[in-house]
Design a protein around this motif. Structure first.
Motif, short mmCIF file in Angstrom:
data_model
loop_
_atom_site.label_atom_id
_atom_site.label_comp_id
_atom_site.label_asym_id
_atom_site.label_seq_id
_atom_site.Cartn_x
_atom_site.Cartn_y
_atom_site.Cartn_z
N PHE A 1 32.29 21.78 45.09
CA PHE A 1 32.25 22.67 44.47
C PHE A 1 33.42 23.26 44.16
O PHE A 1 34.15 24.37 43.21
CB PHE A 1 31.26 23.91 45.42
N THR A 2 34.32 23.09 45.24
CA THR A 2 35.76 22.90 45.80
C THR A 2 36.35 23.29 43.84
O THR A 2 36.94 24.08 43.37
CB THR A 2 36.36 22.61 46.42
N ALA A 3 36.24 21.88 44.00
CA ALA A 3 36.92 21.28 42.76
C ALA A 3 36.08 21.88 41.38
O ALA A 3 37.20 22.69 40.41
CB ALA A 3 36.29 19.65 42.51
N ALA A 4 35.12 22.56 41.27
CA ALA A 4 34.43 22.56 40.41
C ALA A 4 34.88 24.34 39.79
O ALA A 4 35.22 25.12 38.78
CB ALA A 4 33.04 23.15 40.14
N PHE A 5 35.88 24.95 41.26
CA PHE A 5 35.81 26.55 40.95
C PHE A 5 37.21 26.59 40.45
O PHE A 5 37.48 27.81 39.92
CB PHE A 5 36.02 26.62 42.37
N ILE A 6 38.12 25.72 40.23
CA ILE A 6 39.55 25.14 40.15
C ILE A 6 39.50 25.70 38.32
O ILE A 6 40.00 26.17 37.75
CB ILE A 6 39.98 23.97 39.74
N SER A 7 38.16 25.27 37.67
CA SER A 7 38.30 25.28 36.43
C SER A 7 38.03 26.67 36.67
O SER A 7 38.54 27.86 35.91
CB SER A 7 36.94 25.09 35.54
N VAL A 8 37.35 27.29 37.29
CA VAL A 8 37.33 29.63 37.25
C VAL A 8 38.04 29.79 38.05
O VAL A 8 38.97 30.77 36.97
CB VAL A 8 36.19 29.67 38.27
N LEU A 9 38.90 29.95 38.83
CA LEU A 9 40.57 29.99 38.78
C LEU A 9 41.47 29.89 37.70
O LEU A 9 42.91 30.88 37.88
CB LEU A 9 41.58 29.15 40.26
N THR A 10 42.07 28.71 37.34
CA THR A 10 42.53 28.85 35.65
C THR A 10 42.48 29.57 34.89
O THR A 10 42.75 29.90 34.49
CB THR A 10 42.03 27.54 35.39
N THR A 11 40.83 29.99 34.85
CA THR A 11 40.76 30.98 33.43
C THR A 11 40.88 32.28 34.34
O THR A 11 42.06 33.16 33.61
CB THR A 11 39.37 31.23 33.68
N ILE A 12 40.81 32.27 35.31
CA ILE A 12 41.19 33.92 36.82
C ILE A 12 42.87 34.14 36.19
O ILE A 12 43.51 34.74 35.69
CB ILE A 12 40.71 33.78 37.85
N GLY A 13 43.46 32.68 36.63
CA GLY A 13 44.89 32.61 36.60
C GLY A 13 45.71 33.15 35.02
O GLY A 13 45.83 33.75 34.97
N ILE A 14 44.88 32.38 34.30
CA ILE A 14 45.32 32.83 33.29
C ILE A 14 45.27 34.03 32.53
O ILE A 14 46.38 35.58 32.20
CB ILE A 14 44.40 32.19 31.72
N VAL A 15 44.20 35.11 32.39
CA VAL A 15 43.77 36.26 32.75
C VAL A 15 44.64 36.96 33.58
O VAL A 15 45.19 37.86 33.05
CB VAL A 15 42.65 36.66 33.02
N LEU A 16 44.91 37.08 34.89
CA LEU A 16 45.85 37.27 35.97
C LEU A 16 47.32 37.44 34.93
O LEU A 16 48.24 38.31 34.85
CB LEU A 16 46.01 37.22 36.94
#
Ligand SMILES: Nc1ncnc2c1ncn2[C@@H]1O[C@H](COP(=O)(O)OP(=O)(O)OP(=O)(O)O)[C@@H](O)[C@H]1O
Ligand SMILES: Nc1ncnc2c1ncn2[C@@H]1O[C@H](COP(=O)(O)OP(=O)(O)OP(=O)(O)O)[C@@H](O)[C@H]1O
Ligand SMILES: [Mg+2]
Ligand SMILES: [Mg+2]
Ligand SMILES: O=P([O-])([O-])[O-]
Lengths: 310, 326, 268, 292, 268
Positions: free
Chosen positions: A33-48
């Motif tokens: 799950f943690t790994a899968a969440f990285i992709s979400v973090l990437t998007t969040i990172g880009i947006v932020l």
């Protein structure tokens, strides 16, 4: 046939009682799950990343001016930040690319899906893949050192940096994308449609134009939209071949700057500090992000509807 | 390139302390240091695009003949852009084709660095060169006033669309395409502040970040004119023509013989600089070592990269400033 | 318009005086190395229904698709022998497949309407053959749908998508589509096997009606269906024609032991 | 349809048009391939004369006669050493999670949408992300690590999608067979699903690396210096890579025309590397296709 | 090693003294809204073969997959009722499915070896259950393959891929794989329906042999097979057990009319 007693059963039973196996079963999904969440973090990172500095930017430059002014001179003593020249450059280069990619990509798709024999298809498709796999920097080099001089030979007025050459080369780069996605859409039209039309005495052309393309139209359009999105996001070809003129013009023989090229120019020049110019980088990046995101969402929406058709 | 942080260099100090015997060859240098250490780490330089060819040449020579373990990175963001990075401490050296401004000195102070910590080094002389297309056979000689006037906003036309025939009636009635480096560049500021005396540039001028783009644009457009350092002209004499400028005593062609403070092209001559962050020079041996090397190599490579060398006396003065840092 | 008023007796003795529309002579067909049709010879007469029966894999579909040369869409196929359609060799190079197919229409096992409106489905054929006039098209569509016994059910929704119809209606739509270009022959490959019994019955009645105007070849798995609708029947086995006779005779008094075994359900 | 002369002549026209369009379609398809040929010929004629052993084994230089791309190659290799494992681990784990654990959940469709959107984000935006987060916030500068992490995120969607497809194509009956033996879910995944999906995953991996090898824009945004002479020796070092070197040489070809040849020679190296990688991917795909 | 020397009489009267290994009590199962099993109660005795017969869709597979809880892989499934395996409730939360499945092995309709070597296929079970020693694994593999009557055919190619085997060999390999972890019960869901007659015979003989050591539940479409191999037979219809009796009685003298109709081929 006797169970020669190797103690297998006992060993298995003991092993089943071990706790760490159970632990593993709980820990593994958590890790995954943690790994899968990285992709979400990437998007969040880009947006932020984009949003923060874009907000900084709009503290200095009015929102309205940014989106309506045709004057972009970020470094002047009295700088002005109108994104329209960049949007104009982006749209014009993408349009040129589409003029190349859509006719050739679509006809290639038609040829491969409706006319080509299995052997030709086996030969052409990998070549298309090669075309798709060539890095954009190579296309940039090609545009600069081959296409621009070639075009200058035909159009004497052509500027050393112009939007025509990178537009065409971008189109060539995108052909495989249009071809393969459109071909997928057309070949997923059930064969019974083809047979139905052929049995009425239709020629291949009539089958394609009046049955296959209408049936596959949303998939084909989705491929066009994705192609536009690719063209909008393409960086190196335009950076190399279209120069960095910030003029608001519609003359395709002149230099223009796209949003992507602006980002490259600015990061390789004045990315050092927190000036307005530096923040404008993020405002432009954010606009670019929104543009491509919208395109991609449209494409996804269209092709999802398309998939429901049969 | 931009965005390099100097934080990466700090950690390399220890590596530099290792006193392994030198394997480097001592080439032409008559360095005062008897033993050369094997240094490592990075030296980060950015700034003037005019100075770039000279500085890059020096850096390459340094890395290939003196200290192969040191990575000297030379950028060409432009003088102003270079100072913007130099001020917060992102650079070891800031190259510039104009002297540092008072407001920049103030900003330095805000970041805890006085001019005592910064060593200004005049590397060489450059001649600002007006270039035109090879096919342009009319504007090969112009007076200084003609040059100033054509670039002045509103002088010939309110909309700044200037024709060659506006300058001299016998010249073609075609629009002049003005080009030049953008505001990141010291060359722009030299042109604006010294030559135009702080009057506005024509609004139709097309200002670029990369000098290579300027060369490209002028070489392909018959009506183009641009200004930049002499170095970018000498490496492109096959593509560009340099305008001979008449300062009152007949047309002068920029060349290594005419560029200099007391020579015929003096009015368009300017020194080019590099600014050394003295604190980093104290902390990082590779930076100091490189600074010595710059003094030694600058006159040596000035000529081949299109600069007139500084007198030895001035360079000797800088050397003693460096010695004081030890 | 009630067209199916009375059921005629179906078992008609093959009529020697009728013109022979399709004449298959010593036809062989291979898929790559595998021979699927072996030395087939069959005659089909004008305005008669010919049924083709036989166990799965015996070559029924292959044969019927050869009649309008659809089988050649498979590049592996090799053919020798002759098929004459109204005395013309269909394999002759001057005879284009498009022309052949306009005269020999086909209805498939699974209904395959185009993803267009009902109207457009029927108008497709006339359109590609150059009929543009709206009025003429309207007439053709109405007539074809009426002849396919579908008009009453769809006349108020001609512009709706064909996929909204039930399976049986879709199949009749496909028949209407075929009728729209007025072929001579209609080939039907198990046209009811994907349908429910009531739709099947409708299609069978329709076939009875259509044979007044068309020559029909129908492939079927269902022996009752063959007996009900056809005038002549051919029994295929392993790519060969075991027996070909008028339907009544074939079912009541088969010549060949294998035919008898098959029609009595002993294999297949 | 009843025959008449008009019909017959129309039929001729229709057939003719069909033939004409067929060849038109074919020719336009050839155009695309023709450009490919021109591109390759152009690059090779321009660069092949400069491609020799010393070009491959010497350091960068401003002097085109002396310049070599050893450091560039090492930089690219080290970049891949970062990208490979990071992408592999993240990509495969994400794919397993989505296919085996989060199947059909809302979270799955959320991540799935997220990944397909991420795949469409322009690479230059990833560059901005890398610049802001890795270079500045984490202080990694323009090191190999910063570049590698940026690149990993960029190509992550490719690996995830390819791995998902590979995992999905492992037949359900193999999983059932394993569960039927009393295997736990993770045992089944690790010992049955992953080995069976490995060829597909590897293919995706290679394709993602070949994308990463050619990407330029994120590195430009990160601020890779123009001239780097020392060969990088750790992932914290500054570096340069094949595409970025091509970019700088192309840019400076105006000033030093020979740089265009160096760029072409470097492109040949890059294309050969990509060709080898893609061939490997195709080989793996064909060799291990459909074994059940 | 000739293991199948003489064919024993298969029809054994249900032996009341044998221990009951699987005891199903009032089992109901739904797929979403559809009830697939209705109030099933059945007992299976130690070292007996129980056959489950019934028409397609009657719930045979569902029932057998419930016995090792594989049916729960479908998230729609809801179950109530009880199944006792050796007196333990298999749905009890302390009874892990992994433990249950090691004791209740399963052989599937289509042979489903892993895409690994023959050796690795058989060693898979012991390995996942923590057996690492090479020597012990070798012994297990050999013994399991021998017990599955496959050893002689594969002993020289243990390292070849299992997909190189014929269908019948693959199915015996799957049986060997099940034997490797020495379960108590072996469930077989139409284990021969994908096989040719000769392979089917081999598997049937194998079942006869295996029942000396294992309790076997076999689902089959083939009534002859049920009659040949089983001791007891349950007849399922629409999710219910219509009749459960010893095989000889059920086939010779069915109690229920529906059973009789089914075994005489009147439907299904
Ligand atoms: N595309 C093909 N390629 C190779 N062989 C084929 C192909 N289509 C059919 N065949 C073979 O040709 C033979 C006849 O097939 P055909 O489809 O004509 O049988 P059929 O009588 O229509 O069967 P069914 O009742 O199942 O539709 C079969 O043995 C089949 O395997
Ligand atoms: N995954 C599923 N989801 C919903 N319903 C199902 C599912 N699997 C089976 N069913 C239904 O449960 C009923 C019993 O199915 P089951 O597969 O157990 O029958 P079966 O006796 O094994 O049939 P067959 O002989 O065809 O294998 C059927 O009505 C079937 O439609
Ligand atoms: Mg058929
Ligand atoms: Mg079943
Ligand atoms: O690049 P400049 O030398 O003009 O600052």
């Amino acid at each position: 046939m006797v169970n020669n007693n190797l103690g297998v059963k006992e060993q298995i039973q003991q092993n089943l009682q071990k706790r760490n196996k159970r632990l593993m079963e709980k820990a593994v999904p958590a890790l995954l799950f943690t790994a899968a969440f990285i992709s979400v973090l990437t998007t969040i990172g880009i947006v932020l990343t984009l949003v923060f500095d874009t907000m900084q930017f709009f503290r200095h430059v009015p929102f309205w001016e940014f989106f309506t002014s045709t004057k972009l001179s970020p470094l002047s003593r009295e700088p002005s930040f109108g994104i329209l020249p960049l949007i104009n450059g982006t749209i014009i280069s993408s349009l040129i690319a589409m003029c190349v990619a859509i006719p050739i990509g679509l006809t290639s798709a038609i040829y491969l899906s409706e006319y080509a024999s299995e052997r030709v298809r086996k030969l052409v498709k990998p070549m298309m893949e090669v075309l798709a796999g060539i890095p954009t920097i190579v296309y940039g080099f090609f545009a600069y050192s081959f296409v621009t001089p070639l075009l200058a030979y035909i159009i004497p007025d052509l500027g050393a940096k112009n939007v025509l050459s990178p537009g065409i080369v971008m189109g060539i780069m995108i052909i495989p994308l249009v071809a393969s996605l459109s071909e997928d859409a057309m070949s997923s039209v059930p064969n019974s449609m083809r047979e139905g039309a052929l049995a009425l005495g239709a020629t291949r052309l009539e089958v394609t134009m009046k049955v296959i393309i209408p049936a596959a139209i949303s998939g084909i359009i989705a491929s066009f939209v994705l192609a536009v999105s690719r063209a909008i996001g393409e960086t190196m070809i335009v950076t190399i071949a279209s120069g960095s003129s910030k003029n608001f013009t519609f003359d395709i023989t002149e230099s223009m700057q796209t949003m992507t090229a602006y980002i490259v120019e600015f990061t390789s020049g004045d990315a050092g500090s927190g000036t307005v110019g530096y923040y404008s980088l993020y405002a432009v990046g954010f606009t670019l992000f929104v543009f491509t995101l919208v395109m991609n969402l449209i494409a996804q929406y269209i092709s999802r509807k398309f998939r429901e058709a049969y | 390139g931009g965005g390099n942080n100097s934080g990466g260099n700090a950690g390399t100090n220890e590596g530099a302390q290792n006193n392994t015997p030198s394997t480097g060859n001592n080439s032409a240098a008559n360095s005062e240091e008897p033993v050369e250490e094997n240094l490592s780490g990075a030296v980060i330089i950015d700034g003037s695009g005019t100075v770039y060819p000279l500085m890059a040449r020096i850096a390459e020579e340094y890395m290939s003949t003196k200290q192969s373990g040191v990575s000297v990175q030379v950028g060409r963001a432009g003088s102003s852009a270079g100072f913007k990075k130099f001020i917060p401490g992102e650079l070891d050296f800031a190259d510039a084709s104009r002297p540092i401004k008072d407001e920049e000195i103030e900003q330095l102070a805000e970041n805890g660095l006085t001019m005592d910590d910064v060593i200004e080094i005049k590397l060489a002389y450059d001649g600002l060169t007006m270039v035109i297309n090879k096919e342009n056979d009319w504007a090969t000689e112009m007076t200084k006033d003609e040059i100033v006037n054509m670039y002045l906003s509103g002088h010939y036309a309110a909309d700044d669309v200037v024709k060659w025939s506006d300058i001299r009636p016998e010249w073609p009635e075609e629009e002049i395409k003005f080009y030049g480096p953008n505001e990141n560049h010291g060359t722009y500021e030299f042109f604006y502040e010294v030559i135009l005396e702080k009057q506005d540039l024509v609004a139709t001028a097309n200002l670029q970040q990369e000098y290579s783009t300027l060369v490209d644009l002028v070489s392909k457009d018959k009506n183009a004119i641009a200004f930049f350092g002499f170095g970018y002209y000498v490496s492109n004499t096959d593509k560009l023509t340099a305008v001979k400028v008449d300062f009152g005593n007949g047309p002068v062609e920029p060349s290594l013989e005419t560029i200099g403070e007391d020579l015929a092209y003096a009015e368009f001559t300017r020194p080019v600089f590099t600014y050394l962050n003295g604190q980093y020079a104290k902390e990082k041996p590779q930076v100091l070592d490189y600074a010595y090397y710059v003094l030694e190599a600058a006159p040596q490579f000035a000529g081949e990269t299109g600069f007139a060398p500084m007198p030895d006396a001035i360079l000797a003065e800088y050397k003693s400033q460096l010695d004081a840092l030890k | 318009m009630i067209r199916i008023s009375e059921k005629e007796g179906t078992a008609v003795v093959a009529d020697a005086k009728r013109e022979i529309v399709i004449d298959t002579k010593a036809l062989n067909l291979w898929y790559g190395q595998d021979q699927a049709l072996k030395n087939i010879s069959l005659q089909m007469s004008e305005k008669q229904v010919t049924a083709i029966i036989g166990p799965s894999g015996c070559g029924k579909s292959t044969y019927i698709k050869t009649l309008n040369r659809m089988v050649e869409m498979n590049p592996l196929v090799r053919i020798n022998g002759q098929i004459l359609f109204k005395q013309r060799d269909i394999f002759h190079r001057n005879y284009s497949v498009e022309e052949l197919r306009t005269q020999v229409g086909m209805v498939f096992q699974k209904p395959n309407p185009f993803p267009k409106s009902i109207y457009e489905n029927v108008a497709y054929g006339p359109r590609i053959h150059g009929i543009r006039k709206k009025k003429l098209l309207d007439e053709i569509v109405e007539r074809s749908l009426k002849n396919a016994a579908l008009w009453d059910e769809v006349k108020d929704r001609l512009n709706e998508n064909a996929y909204g119809l039930s399976g049986g209606q879709q199949q009749r739509l496909c028949i209407a589509r075929t009728l729209s270009i007025e072929p001579e022959v209609i080939l039907m490959d198990e046209p009811t096997s994907a349908l429910d019994p009531i739709s099947t019955l409708k299609i069978e009645e329709l076939v009875q009606e259509l044979k007044k105007d068309y020559t029909i070849v129908i492939v079927t798995h269902n022996m009752q269906q063959a007996a009900r609708v056809s005038d002549q029947t051919a029994f295929f086995l392993n790519g060969e024609v075991v027996e070909f006779n008028d339907t009544v005779t074939l079912f009541s008094n088969p010549n060949d032991q294998r035919t008898e075994d098959y029609i009595t359900g002993r294999f297949g | 349809m009843k025959q008449n002369t008009e019909q017959v002549s129309r039929m001729k026209n229709r057939l003719l048009l069909n033939q004409v369009m067929k060849y038109t379609f074919f020719l336009l398809t050839l155009v695309a391939l023709g450009v490919l040929a021109v591109l390759i010929v152009q690059v090779f004629t321009q660069g092949i004369g400069w491609l020799n052993w010393s070009f491959l084994t010497s350091k960068l230089s401003l002097n085109p006669e002396r310049a070599g791309i050893l450091g560039v190659i090492v930089g690219t290799v080290m970049l891949m050493i970062v990208v490979g494992p990071v992408t592999m681990v993240l990509g495969i784990c994400t794919a397993i999670y989505l296919e085996e654990y989060a199947k059909k959940s809302r979270f799955q469709s959320f991540i799935q949408t997220n990944i397909s959107n991420l795949a469409g984000v322009p690479s230059v935006i990833f560059g901005l992300l890398g610049l802001t987060v890795f270079s500045r916030m984490f202080g990694l500068g323009s090191s190999i690590l910063a570049g590698g992490l940026t690149m990993s995120l960029l190509v992550l969607p490719i690996v995830v999608v390819a791995s998902q497809e590979a995992i999905r194509s492992v037949p359900q009956f193999l999983r059932e067979a394993s569960y039927g033996m009393g295997a736990t879910k993770w045992q089944t995944i690790r010992r049955i699903v992953l080995p069976a999906a490995l060829p597909g995953i590897l293919t995706g991996m290679i394709l993602s690396l070949s994308r990463a090898i050619g990407e330029t824009a994120p590195l430009v945004v990160l601020g890779i210096p123009v001239l780097i002479m020392p060969i990088p020796s750790s992932i914290m070092d500054d570096f340069t890579a094949l595409p970025i070197q091509i970019y700088y040489w192309t840019l400076d070809a105006v000033l030093t025309p020979e740089y265009a040849n160096l760029a072409a020679a470097t492109i040949i190296v890059l294309l050969i590397v990509l060709f080898v990688m893609n061939s490997a991917a195709i080989f793996i795909r064909n060799k291990f296709q459909k074994r059940y």
